[in-house]
Motif scaffolding. Structure first.
Motif, PDB file in Angstrom:
ATOM      1  N   LEU A   3       0.896  -1.198   0.108  1.00  0.00           N
ATOM      2  CA  LEU A   3      -0.162   0.241   0.074  1.00  0.00           C
ATOM      3  C   LEU A   3       0.801   1.155  -0.044  1.00  0.00           C
ATOM      4  O   LEU A   3       0.711   2.191  -0.680  1.00  0.00           O
ATOM      5  N   ASN A  38      -8.923   6.580  -4.297  1.00  0.00           N
ATOM      6  CA  ASN A  38      -9.141   5.214  -3.513  1.00  0.00           C
ATOM      7  C   ASN A  38      -7.950   4.765  -2.552  1.00  0.00           C
ATOM      8  O   ASN A  38      -8.354   4.126  -1.579  1.00  0.00           O
ATOM      9  N   GLN A  39      -6.634   5.161  -3.143  1.00  0.00           N
ATOM     10  CA  GLN A  39      -5.585   4.893  -2.137  1.00  0.00           C
ATOM     11  C   GLN A  39      -5.668   5.655  -0.843  1.00  0.00           C
ATOM     12  O   GLN A  39      -5.472   5.128   0.153  1.00  0.00           O
ATOM     13  N   LEU A  41      -8.533   6.613   0.735  1.00  0.00           N
ATOM     14  CA  LEU A  41      -9.456   5.810   1.482  1.00  0.00           C
ATOM     15  C   LEU A  41      -8.911   4.366   2.277  1.00  0.00           C
ATOM     16  O   LEU A  41      -9.157   4.098   3.353  1.00  0.00           O
ATOM     17  N   GLN A  42      -8.003   3.784   1.351  1.00  0.00           N
ATOM     18  CA  GLN A  42      -7.206   2.559   1.927  1.00  0.00           C
ATOM     19  C   GLN A  42      -6.358   2.793   3.014  1.00  0.00           C
ATOM     20  O   GLN A  42      -6.344   2.118   4.084  1.00  0.00           O
ATOM     21  N   VAL A  43      -5.499   4.094   2.788  1.00  0.00           N
ATOM     22  CA  VAL A  43      -4.762   4.508   3.684  1.00  0.00           C
ATOM     23  C   VAL A  43      -5.243   4.800   4.998  1.00  0.00           C
ATOM     24  O   VAL A  43      -4.809   4.536   5.999  1.00  0.00           O
ATOM     25  N   LYS A  44      -6.494   5.480   4.989  1.00  0.00           N
ATOM     26  CA  LYS A  44      -7.119   5.895   6.134  1.00  0.00           C
ATOM     27  C   LYS A  44      -7.919   4.750   7.072  1.00  0.00           C
ATOM     28  O   LYS A  44      -7.546   4.709   8.104  1.00  0.00           O
ATOM     29  N   THR A  45      -8.098   3.628   6.165  1.00  0.00           N
ATOM     30  CA  THR A  45      -8.323   2.263   6.583  1.00  0.00           C
ATOM     31  C   THR A  45      -7.406   1.853   7.415  1.00  0.00           C
ATOM     32  O   THR A  45      -7.642   1.389   8.540  1.00  0.00           O
ATOM     33  N   GLN A  46      -6.232   1.873   6.999  1.00  0.00           N
ATOM     34  CA  GLN A  46      -5.165   1.054   7.311  1.00  0.00           C
ATOM     35  C   GLN A  46      -4.742   1.719   8.593  1.00  0.00           C
ATOM     36  O   GLN A  46      -4.230   1.428   9.627  1.00  0.00           O
TER      37      GLN A  46
END
Length: 222
Positions: A3, A38-39, A41-46
């Motif tokens: 990521l 999109n990235q 959102l993924q970073v926030k989730t991680q």
């Protein structure tokens, strides 16, 4: 982490270079913004997962520290009661929990470093996304204006070509009219010349007639 590698690739992306290589710059820029969103959102989730994991590790570490402290108290009680075997067992349990707490402490340190990396990546990506959105909006506007100007130039060229064609047609018509006028003038001149010739002949005949009449009168008086 894959990521973070993808995020790093997006952060390194040069919009101008991508535009120069893209067949459809506007579509490419919109896709770039979408990929960043999109990235992000993924970073926030991680980041949220990393923080949650860190809290869980801290909780586990605290539990083992509390257990170690409790077994130390039990060991003290056993010593007070002169129960050395129980004291040894209690101290062994305390050491085990202390070891577990130490292991969780190391995991917490690693997890904190990962969470910090993710937070840093998140901040950079948010900044890059904001800059990219603004840059893309400006470039899209420039691209659209360029297309409008190009279409306007094409229309102008067609109009100029049509105007030149019309001018040529008018010139051709004028030449044809001039040729017709010249031809008509030549015809008129020819007609005038013919009439002049006949008039000259008639004049010569009249002169000859008058000459004859004059001779006749002279001959009669002689």
């Amino acid at each position: 982490m894959a990521l973070l590698e993808r995020v790093a690739a997006l952060l390194r992306a040069n919009i101008n270079d991508l535009m120069d290589k893209a067949e459809d710059p506007e579509k490419m820029m919109k896709q770039l913004v979408l990929d960043m969103e999109n990235q992000l959102l993924q970073v926030k989730t991680q980041v949220a997962i990393a923080i949650a994991d860190q809290h869980l590790l801290e909780k586990k570490k605290k539990e083992h520290e509390d257990e170690a402290a409790e077994w130390h108290k039990k060991a003290e009680l056993a010593v007070a009661k002169e129960k050395d075997d129980l004291a040894r067992a209690a101290l062994e349990r305390a050491l085990t929990h202390e070891h577990m707490a130490s292991g969780f402490a190391q995991q917490i340190e690693d997890q904190a470093a990962e969470a910090d990396s993710l937070r840093s990546a998140l901040r950079k990506l948010e900044q890059k996304l904001a800059e990219t959105r603004s840059r893309c909006e400006m470039l899209i506007a420039q691209h659209r204006r360029a297309r409008v100007v190009n279409r306007a130039n094409q229309v102008r060229q067609k109009m100029d070509a049509a105007g030149n064609s019309a001018s040529m047609d008018r010139m051709k018509l004028r030449v044809m009219e001039t040729d017709s006028e010249n031809a008509a003038m030549q015809d008129l001149l020819k007609e005038d010349s013919l009439e002049s010739n006949f008039a000259a002949l008639e004049r010569e005949d009249r002169i000859e007639q008058l000459l004859r009449e004059l001779k006749e009168r002279q001959s009669k008086t002689a």
